[in-house]
Design a protein around this motif. Structure first.
Motif, PDB file in Angstrom:
ATOM      1  N   MET A   1       1.006  -0.968   0.077  1.00 23.43           N
ATOM      2  CA  MET A   1       0.158   0.167  -0.019  1.00 23.43           C
ATOM      3  C   MET A   1       1.118   1.405   0.151  1.00 23.43           C
ATOM      4  O   MET A   1       1.381   1.416   1.498  1.00 23.43           O
ATOM      5  N   ASP A   2       0.562   2.540  -0.798  1.00 19.49           N
ATOM      6  CA  ASP A   2       1.579   3.598  -1.097  1.00 19.49           C
ATOM      7  C   ASP A   2       1.049   4.446   0.027  1.00 19.49           C
ATOM      8  O   ASP A   2      -0.044   4.127   1.074  1.00 19.49           O
ATOM      9  N   VAL A   3       1.567   5.245   0.098  1.00 19.25           N
ATOM     10  CA  VAL A   3       1.435   5.947   1.053  1.00 19.25           C
ATOM     11  C   VAL A   3       0.463   6.550   1.565  1.00 19.25           C
ATOM     12  O   VAL A   3      -0.264   7.472   2.728  1.00 19.25           O
ATOM     13  N   ARG A   4      -0.224   7.362  -0.211  1.00 16.16           N
ATOM     14  CA  ARG A   4      -1.018   8.451  -0.522  1.00 16.16           C
ATOM     15  C   ARG A   4      -2.439   7.586  -0.139  1.00 16.16           C
ATOM     16  O   ARG A   4      -3.133   7.705   0.685  1.00 16.16           O
ATOM     17  N   ALA A   5      -2.407   5.325  -0.423  1.00 18.33           N
ATOM     18  CA  ALA A   5      -3.729   5.100   0.509  1.00 18.33           C
ATOM     19  C   ALA A   5      -3.546   4.709   1.595  1.00 18.33           C
ATOM     20  O   ALA A   5      -4.869   4.747   2.113  1.00 18.33           O
ATOM     21  N   PHE A   6      -2.596   4.646   1.714  1.00 17.96           N
ATOM     22  CA  PHE A   6      -2.455   4.551   3.062  1.00 17.96           C
ATOM     23  C   PHE A   6      -3.391   5.593   4.586  1.00 17.96           C
ATOM     24  O   PHE A   6      -4.044   5.881   5.396  1.00 17.96           O
ATOM     25  N   VAL A   7      -2.746   7.020   3.929  1.00 18.58           N
ATOM     26  CA  VAL A   7      -3.290   8.145   4.968  1.00 18.58           C
ATOM     27  C   VAL A   7      -4.903   7.896   4.085  1.00 18.58           C
ATOM     28  O   VAL A   7      -5.855   8.561   5.317  1.00 18.58           O
ATOM     29  N   LEU A   8      -5.255   8.419   3.258  1.00 21.78           N
ATOM     30  CA  LEU A   8      -6.299   8.185   2.470  1.00 21.78           C
ATOM     31  C   LEU A   8      -7.381   6.710   3.478  1.00 21.78           C
ATOM     32  O   LEU A   8      -8.744   7.785   4.102  1.00 21.78           O
ATOM     33  N   VAL A   9      -6.987   6.164   3.856  1.00 17.05           N
ATOM     34  CA  VAL A   9      -8.186   5.064   4.489  1.00 17.05           C
ATOM     35  C   VAL A   9      -7.605   5.559   6.052  1.00 17.05           C
ATOM     36  O   VAL A   9      -9.205   5.316   6.288  1.00 17.05           O
TER      37      VAL A   9
END
Length: 176
Positions: A1-9
Motif C-alpha cells: 500500500m502506498d503512502v497516499r492510500a494509507f493516509v486516505l484509508v
C-alpha cells in the motif's frame, strides 16, 4: 500500500469514527435512553466515549472471530468429518477415512507450508527496504519479523505433527 492510500484509508476511518462519536451516538442515545438528556456535558462525553469503546470492542471482536473461523475452518471441517465418519461406524482403516486424513495432510502442507519460502522472500524484500523502515520504524519491523517467525513456527510445528501422525497411521494400518 502506498503512502497516499494509507493516509486516505486512515483519514476515512478516523472521520467515520469521529462522525459516529459526535453525531450518531448522541442522537441514538437521546432516542433510546431518556436519561441521556439529563446528563451534564461532561457526563455525555464520558457516555459517548464508553459507547464508542463498546462499539470498538464489538467490531474488533467480531472481526477476530470471523478471522479465527476463516483460519480454523479447514481444521474444524476436517475434525467434524472425522467425527461424522466415526459416529457413522466407518472403520478407521476404511479407504474413506484414510483418504480424508491424507487430503487433510496434503491441504495443510499445500496451504500453510508450501507458500512460506515465497512469503519470506517477499517479506525480506519489504523489511530491508528503506521506504518500509521509514514507514514502520525499527519497532514496527521488529514486531512484523517476530510475528512472521511465530506464525510460521506454529505452522511448521503442526505440519511436523501431522506428517508424523500420517506416517505412523499409514505404517500401522491395513486398509479394509
Amino acid at each position: 500500500m502506498d503512502v497516499r492510500a494509507f493516509v486516505l484509508v486512515s483519514s476515512a476511518s478516523a472521520g467515520l469514527w469521529l462522525g459516529v462519536f459526535l453525531i450518531l451516538v448522541p442522537r441514538l442515545s437521546v432516542l433510546l435512553f431518556p436519561g441521556y438528556k439529563l446528563l451534564t456535558r461532561g457526563d455525555r462525553l464520558i457516555w459517548n466515549n464508553k459507547v464508542m469503546s463498546v462499539l470498538n470492542a464489538v467490531l474488533t471482536g467480531t472481526v477476530a472471530i470471523v478471522a479465527l473461523i476463516w483460519e480454523e475452518l479447514p481444521k474444524l471441517y476436517n475434525g467434524t468429518l472425522w467425527w461424522l465418519l466415526a459416529a457413522a461406524g466407518v472403520s478407521r482403516n476404511s479407504r474413506l477415512y484414510v483418504t480424508n486424513g491424507l487430503v487433510f495432510a496434503a491441504s495443510f502442507l499445500l496451504s500453510r507450508i508450501l507458500p512460506i519460502p515465497y512469503y519470506w522472500t517477499q517479506s525480506l524484500q519489504l523489511i530491508t527496504s528503506p521506504q518500509t523502515y521509514v514507514r514502520f520504524g525499527a519497532v514496527g519491523l521488529g514486531f512484523w519479523f517476530i510475528a512472521d517467525l511465530l506464525f510460521d513456527g506454529i505452522n511448521c510445528f503442526w505440519a511436523v505433527k501431522i506428517c508424523r501422525g500420517t506416517y505412523k497411521f499409514m505404517k500401522t494400518r491395513k486398509l479394509e
